[in-house]
Design an enzyme around this catalytic site. Structure first.
Site, mmCIF file in Angstrom:
data_model
loop_
_atom_site.group_PDB
_atom_site.id
_atom_site.type_symbol
_atom_site.label_atom_id
_atom_site.label_comp_id
_atom_site.label_asym_id
_atom_site.label_seq_id
_atom_site.Cartn_x
_atom_site.Cartn_y
_atom_site.Cartn_z
ATOM 1 N N SER A 141 8.487 -4.246 8.966
ATOM 2 C CA SER A 141 9.034 -3.292 7.992
ATOM 3 C C SER A 141 10.369 -2.797 8.519
ATOM 4 O O SER A 141 10.571 -2.693 9.741
ATOM 5 C CB SER A 141 8.088 -2.102 7.827
ATOM 6 N N TYR A 198 3.200 4.417 11.670
ATOM 7 C CA TYR A 198 3.385 3.139 10.958
ATOM 8 C C TYR A 198 4.583 2.390 11.550
ATOM 9 O O TYR A 198 4.481 1.196 11.880
ATOM 10 C CB TYR A 198 3.607 3.438 9.468
HETATM 11 P P1 NAP Z 1 -0.255 -3.532 -0.824
HETATM 12 O O1 NAP Z 1 -0.006 -4.034 -2.208
HETATM 13 O O2 NAP Z 1 -0.915 -2.210 -0.644
HETATM 14 O O3 NAP Z 1 -1.046 -4.669 -0.030
HETATM 15 C C1 NAP Z 1 -1.664 -4.391 1.187
HETATM 16 C C2 NAP Z 1 -2.707 -5.459 1.465
HETATM 17 O O4 NAP Z 1 -3.326 -5.132 2.734
HETATM 18 C C3 NAP Z 1 -3.808 -5.503 0.408
HETATM 19 O O5 NAP Z 1 -4.111 -6.828 0.086
HETATM 20 C C4 NAP Z 1 -4.993 -4.843 1.103
HETATM 21 O O6 NAP Z 1 -6.258 -5.402 0.716
HETATM 22 C C5 NAP Z 1 -4.734 -5.179 2.565
HETATM 23 N N1 NAP Z 1 -5.417 -4.176 3.386
HETATM 24 C C6 NAP Z 1 -5.241 -2.839 3.382
HETATM 25 N N2 NAP Z 1 -6.131 -2.243 4.186
HETATM 26 C C7 NAP Z 1 -6.900 -3.233 4.709
HETATM 27 C C8 NAP Z 1 -8.008 -3.249 5.597
HETATM 28 N N3 NAP Z 1 -8.546 -2.128 6.112
HETATM 29 N N4 NAP Z 1 -8.556 -4.446 5.911
HETATM 30 C C9 NAP Z 1 -8.059 -5.575 5.396
HETATM 31 N N5 NAP Z 1 -7.010 -5.627 4.531
HETATM 32 C C10 NAP Z 1 -6.457 -4.462 4.197
HETATM 33 O O7 NAP Z 1 1.106 -3.391 -0.029
HETATM 34 P P2 NAP Z 1 2.368 -4.356 0.214
HETATM 35 O O8 NAP Z 1 3.559 -3.525 -0.029
HETATM 36 O O9 NAP Z 1 2.231 -5.656 -0.464
HETATM 37 O O10 NAP Z 1 2.246 -4.544 1.798
HETATM 38 C C11 NAP Z 1 2.116 -5.800 2.436
HETATM 39 C C12 NAP Z 1 2.773 -5.717 3.800
HETATM 40 O O11 NAP Z 1 4.165 -5.436 3.633
HETATM 41 C C13 NAP Z 1 2.223 -4.596 4.700
HETATM 42 O O12 NAP Z 1 2.088 -5.070 6.017
HETATM 43 C C14 NAP Z 1 3.302 -3.532 4.626
HETATM 44 O O13 NAP Z 1 3.333 -2.732 5.769
HETATM 45 C C15 NAP Z 1 4.552 -4.394 4.494
HETATM 46 N N6 NAP Z 1 5.712 -3.682 3.951
HETATM 47 C C16 NAP Z 1 5.717 -3.238 2.668
HETATM 48 C C17 NAP Z 1 6.848 -2.555 2.206
HETATM 49 C C18 NAP Z 1 6.942 -2.009 0.814
HETATM 50 O O14 NAP Z 1 7.890 -1.235 0.529
HETATM 51 N N7 NAP Z 1 6.050 -2.360 -0.101
HETATM 52 C C19 NAP Z 1 7.940 -2.338 3.067
HETATM 53 C C20 NAP Z 1 7.875 -2.809 4.354
HETATM 54 C C21 NAP Z 1 6.768 -3.493 4.802
HETATM 55 P P3 NAP Z 1 -7.303 -4.622 -0.243
HETATM 56 O O15 NAP Z 1 -6.491 -3.822 -1.218
HETATM 57 O O16 NAP Z 1 -8.098 -5.730 -0.857
HETATM 58 O O17 NAP Z 1 -8.107 -3.756 0.661
#
Ligand code: NAP
Length: 243
Positions: A138, A152
């Site tokens: 991130s 985080y």
């Molecule tokens: P998201 O839509 O909330 O997806 C998160 C995923 O992680 C979901 O599939 C969720 O599965 C899984 N997850 C959460 N808790 C979990 C647990 N306890 N055990 C197993 N799986 C779990 O968010 P996203 O934005 O796509 O994030 C994906 C990655 O990108 C993350 O690593 C995040 O830190 C990174 N990121 C995102 C952003 C942003 O602005 N969106 C920016 C920087 C980095 P379930 O829902 O099925 O539990």
């Protein structure tokens, strides 16, 4: 040509789901999820329609011991692994560090750092023909996220250092390891962290004037995984609109 198999953690929504759908025409997929059953069913169905052989694997990565179960399930259905997208991750409610609890920090470290390290280890052990790993960091690893979620940011900084060491360790085995650093991307993660307005609030402050999409991150991930990036390892790619 044999279709390559990708393992994507956190494929039930957001960046993981977008990556799965983009990869589906050319890959077989092992899609991990935890709580979002509707999300993973929808992604799996769309990926199958696009031509992928798809299996889904449920594991709660807040307990890193479940990584073993994840790979036991993977091994029942797949006899090769070519790429890992180490994507599952969480934020928590915005809070100053003085208000952090041991439970909060332990959960954050378990899901965002311990589990991805163990998942990468399990994946590397199965990449007999070489392969590629992309760890999802991130932009928080650059900013530190003061007043929001320094815990985080710290896990993502740790993941980048892990990524560097792993890239060096696995290069002789023909396994490339890189990280992607998304900026502010329009997914549900912000609402899950109690800030449903985060995209509207912060999108306009990005140099490019908007938040990114999950698909824009997926393109970067799949480029790093694919043969066009055959000489790219131990790097971090910012996908953050200049932020
Ligand atoms: P998201 O839509 O909330 O997806 C998160 C995923 O992680 C979901 O599939 C969720 O599965 C899984 N997850 C959460 N808790 C979990 C647990 N306890 N055990 C197993 N799986 C779990 O968010 P996203 O934005 O796509 O994030 C994906 C990655 O990108 C993350 O690593 C995040 O830190 C990174 N990121 C995102 C952003 C942003 O602005 N969106 C920016 C920087 C980095 P379930 O829902 O099925 O539990």
């Amino acid at each position: 040509m044999t279709r390559r198999t990708l393992l994507i953690t956190g494929a039930s929504s957001g960046i993981g789901a977008a990556t799965a759908l983009m990869a589906a025409p050319d890959h077989d997929l092992a899609l991990h999820w935890n709580a979002n059953a509707t999300g993973i069913e929808d992604v799996a169905a769309q990926a199958r329609r696009a031509g992928a052989r798809v299996t889904t694997i449920r594991a709660d990565l807040s307990d890193p011991a479940h990584v073993e179960d994840l790979f036991a399930a993977f091994d029942r259905d797949h006899d090769r692994l070519d790429g890992l997208i180490n994507n599952a991750g969480v934020v928590d409610a915005a809070a100053p560090v003085v208000d952090f609890t041991a439970d909060r920090v332990a959960r954050m470290v378990a899901i965002n750092l311990t589990a991805p390290i163990l998942v990468a280890a399990g994946a590397a052990a199965r990449m007999a023909r070489g392969g590629a790993i992309v760890n999802i960091s991130s932009a928080a690893a650059r900013f530190g996220s003061p007043g929001q979620y320094v815990d985080y940011a710290a896990t993502k900084g740790g993941l980048e250092v892990f990524s560097k060491g792993l890239a060096q360790e696995l290069a002789p085995r023909g396994i490339r390891v890189n990280a992607v650093r998304p900026g502010i991307i329009a997914t549900d993660i912000h609402a899950k962290g109690g800030q449903p307005d985060r995209i509207d609030r912060l999108g306009p402050t990005v140099p490019m004037g908007r938040a990114g999409t999950a698909e824009e991150v997926a393109h970067a991930i799949l480029w790093l995984l694919g043969d066009q990036a055959s000489y790219v390892t131990d790097t971090v790619l910012d996908v953050s609109g200049g932020r």
